[in-house]
Design a protein around this motif. Structure first.
Motif, PDB file in Angstrom:
ATOM      1  N   TYR A 130      45.856  17.174  43.226  1.00 16.33           N
ATOM      2  CA  TYR A 130      45.792  17.801  41.903  1.00 16.33           C
ATOM      3  C   TYR A 130      46.910  17.379  40.958  1.00 16.33           C
ATOM      4  CZ  TYR A 130      42.252  20.488  44.230  1.00 16.33           C
ATOM      5  OH  TYR A 130      41.117  20.832  44.918  1.00 16.33           O
TER       6      TYR A 130
ATOM      7  N   LYS B  28      43.303  27.694  47.399  1.00 13.18           N
ATOM      8  CA  LYS B  28      41.925  27.475  46.958  1.00 13.18           C
ATOM      9  C   LYS B  28      41.629  28.220  45.659  1.00 13.18           C
ATOM     10  CE  LYS B  28      37.237  28.808  48.381  1.00 13.18           C
ATOM     11  NZ  LYS B  28      36.419  29.415  49.468  1.00 13.18           N
ATOM     12  N   HIS B  29      41.949  29.492  45.620  1.00 13.65           N
ATOM     13  CA  HIS B  29      41.608  30.301  44.446  1.00 13.65           C
ATOM     14  C   HIS B  29      42.611  30.128  43.312  1.00 13.65           C
ATOM     15  CE1 HIS B  29      38.159  32.203  46.285  1.00 13.65           C
ATOM     16  NE2 HIS B  29      38.873  32.348  47.393  1.00 13.65           N
ATOM     17  N   GLU B  30      43.870  29.920  43.638  1.00 11.34           N
ATOM     18  CA  GLU B  30      44.870  29.673  42.581  1.00 11.34           C
ATOM     19  C   GLU B  30      44.601  28.354  41.869  1.00 11.34           C
ATOM     20  OE1 GLU B  30      48.236  32.035  45.218  1.00 11.34           O
ATOM     21  OE2 GLU B  30      48.240  29.844  45.118  1.00 11.34           O
ATOM     22  N   ILE B  31      44.304  27.326  42.644  1.00 16.61           N
ATOM     23  CA  ILE B  31      44.037  26.016  42.050  1.00 16.61           C
ATOM     24  C   ILE B  31      42.777  26.064  41.196  1.00 16.61           C
ATOM     25  CG2 ILE B  31      43.315  23.647  42.606  1.00 16.61           C
ATOM     26  CD1 ILE B  31      45.335  23.787  44.968  1.00 16.61           C
ATOM     27  N   ALA B  32      41.751  26.761  41.641  1.00 15.23           N
ATOM     28  CA  ALA B  32      40.525  26.877  40.841  1.00 15.23           C
ATOM     29  C   ALA B  32      40.831  27.469  39.468  1.00 15.23           C
ATOM     30  CB  ALA B  32      39.497  27.728  41.573  1.00 15.23           C
ATOM     31  N   GLN B  33      41.675  28.495  39.427  1.00 15.51           N
ATOM     32  CA  GLN B  33      42.054  29.085  38.146  1.00 15.51           C
ATOM     33  C   GLN B  33      42.909  28.129  37.328  1.00 15.51           C
ATOM     34  OE1 GLN B  33      41.254  31.571  36.289  1.00 15.51           O
ATOM     35  NE2 GLN B  33      42.844  31.179  34.767  1.00 15.51           N
TER      36      GLN B  33
ATOM     37  N   LEU C  55      42.896  24.915  37.365  1.00 14.25           N
ATOM     38  CA  LEU C  55      42.038  23.857  36.822  1.00 14.25           C
ATOM     39  C   LEU C  55      41.351  24.331  35.545  1.00 14.25           C
ATOM     40  CD1 LEU C  55      40.388  22.483  40.090  1.00 14.25           C
ATOM     41  CD2 LEU C  55      41.967  21.236  38.587  1.00 14.25           C
ATOM     42  N   ARG C  56      40.915  25.594  35.521  1.00 19.65           N
ATOM     43  CA  ARG C  56      40.253  26.133  34.331  1.00 19.65           C
ATOM     44  C   ARG C  56      41.204  26.212  33.143  1.00 19.65           C
ATOM     45  NH1 ARG C  56      37.419  29.263  38.365  1.00 19.65           N
ATOM     46  NH2 ARG C  56      39.044  30.869  38.387  1.00 19.65           N
TER      47      ARG C  56
ATOM     48  N   ASP D  49      38.905  35.792  52.339  1.00 17.40           N
ATOM     49  CA  ASP D  49      38.536  34.984  51.179  1.00 17.40           C
ATOM     50  C   ASP D  49      38.162  35.882  50.001  1.00 17.40           C
ATOM     51  OD1 ASP D  49      37.962  32.511  49.871  1.00 17.40           O
ATOM     52  OD2 ASP D  49      35.838  32.757  50.315  1.00 17.40           O
TER      53      ASP D  49
ATOM     54  N   GLN E 176      45.842  16.648  37.485  1.00 21.58           N
ATOM     55  CA  GLN E 176      45.365  17.825  36.745  1.00 21.58           C
ATOM     56  C   GLN E 176      46.526  18.753  36.348  1.00 21.58           C
ATOM     57  OE1 GLN E 176      43.529  16.743  39.650  1.00 21.58           O
ATOM     58  NE2 GLN E 176      42.274  15.682  38.131  1.00 21.58           N
TER      59      GLN E 176
ATOM     60  N   ALA F 289      40.239  36.056  46.426  1.00 24.96           N
ATOM     61  CA  ALA F 289      39.534  35.804  45.168  1.00 24.96           C
ATOM     62  C   ALA F 289      39.750  36.966  44.204  1.00 24.96           C
ATOM     63  CB  ALA F 289      38.047  35.599  45.428  1.00 24.96           C
TER      64      ALA F 289
END
Length: 255
Positions: free
Chosen positions: A177, A125-130, A132-133, A68, A180, A72
């Motif tokens: 998503y 998880k980390h790609e989607i978080a970015q 979304l931003r 993880d 989004q 990240a």
């Protein structure tokens, strides 16, 4: 016509060889700036240098996708270098040891699932978080025809289970998503001329003649053919497609 990924920043995992290395060449040719990730530092750096020699832009980041923390850091490296992550090709995978299910080890099962499924989960998880931003993006996961159907008598229970999991994870992420503006799809390759296939042949698990005989088109795919499909799914040309598991298999699953 402009290259379909012109001006886009793309992340490719498992980029040191096979489909991932082909994707680096194909995505670059389509105009993308690349961040390449793998645990094979020498191979990954070589692919990045090859892209640069051909006029493209690529950097390599050592990444173990089962960590993880490292995943990240991988996404953070993309943003630090280019400011955003437009598309990602989550391609890293292993085939694991082949053995009949009743003889398969728990250790092999856990390793294959950890790389092929948990690794894709962590990348998403980390790609989607970015994404979304920044307001959207496109992600493609490498599944397999073994994510759509069984592998026949080939003793590959862990691999088949992991790739079915990738297809399910792809569909769920796409639904979660879609509003989004994040699209998530999968490519499902059939038999491809890669080091993984060559190793299976070397081990005597299957012959080249048998693999070719299973294909309606009577040949193996070139890695670039899978990479082109992934590039198209990452591009705006596929803007109304999400949650799709695209068989790129020469008709294998049509039989």
């Amino acid at each position: 016509m402009s290259p379909i990924l012109e001006g886009k920043t793309a992340l490719i995992t498992g980029a040191a060889s096979g489909i991932g290395a082909a994707a680096a060449r194909v995505f670059s040719r389509h105009g993308a700036r690349l961040v390449l990730a793998d645990i094979d530092d020498e191979g990954g750096q070589s692919v990045a240098e090859g892209v640069a020699k051909n006029g493209g832009e690529a950097m390599f980041v050592h990444t173990d996708i089962t960590s993880d923390r490292e995943v990240a850091a991988m996404v953070q490296a993309v943003v630090a270098a280019y400011g955003r992550l437009d598309c990602a090709f989550n391609n890293a995978a292993i085939d694991g040891a082949m053995a009949p299910l009743h003889e398969a080890s728990a250790e092999n099962w856990e390793q294959v699932l950890r790389v092929n499924l948990t690794g894709v989960f962590l990348c998403l998880k980390h790609e989607i978080a970015q994404m979304l931003r920044q307001g959207g993006g496109s992600i493609v996961n490498t599944a397999s025809v073994a994510g759509l159907v069984g592998a026949g008598t080939t003793p590959a229970s862990a691999y088949v289970a992991s790739k079915h999991g990738v297809v399910g994870l792809t569909r769920q992420a796409a639904l979660e998503y879609a509003e989004q503006r994040i699209r998530v799809n999968a490519v499902c390759p059939g038999a491809v001329r890669t080091p993984m296939t060559q190793e299976a042949i070397r081990q005597g698990l299957i012959s080249l003649e048998d693999i070719v005989g299973l294909q309606p088109v009577k040949r193996l795919a070139a890695p670039e053919e899978i990479a082109e499909s992934a590039a198209w799914l990452c591009s705006g040309l596929s803007s109304f497609i999400t949650g799709h598991a695209m068989a790129v298999d020469g008709g294998w699953t049509a039989q």
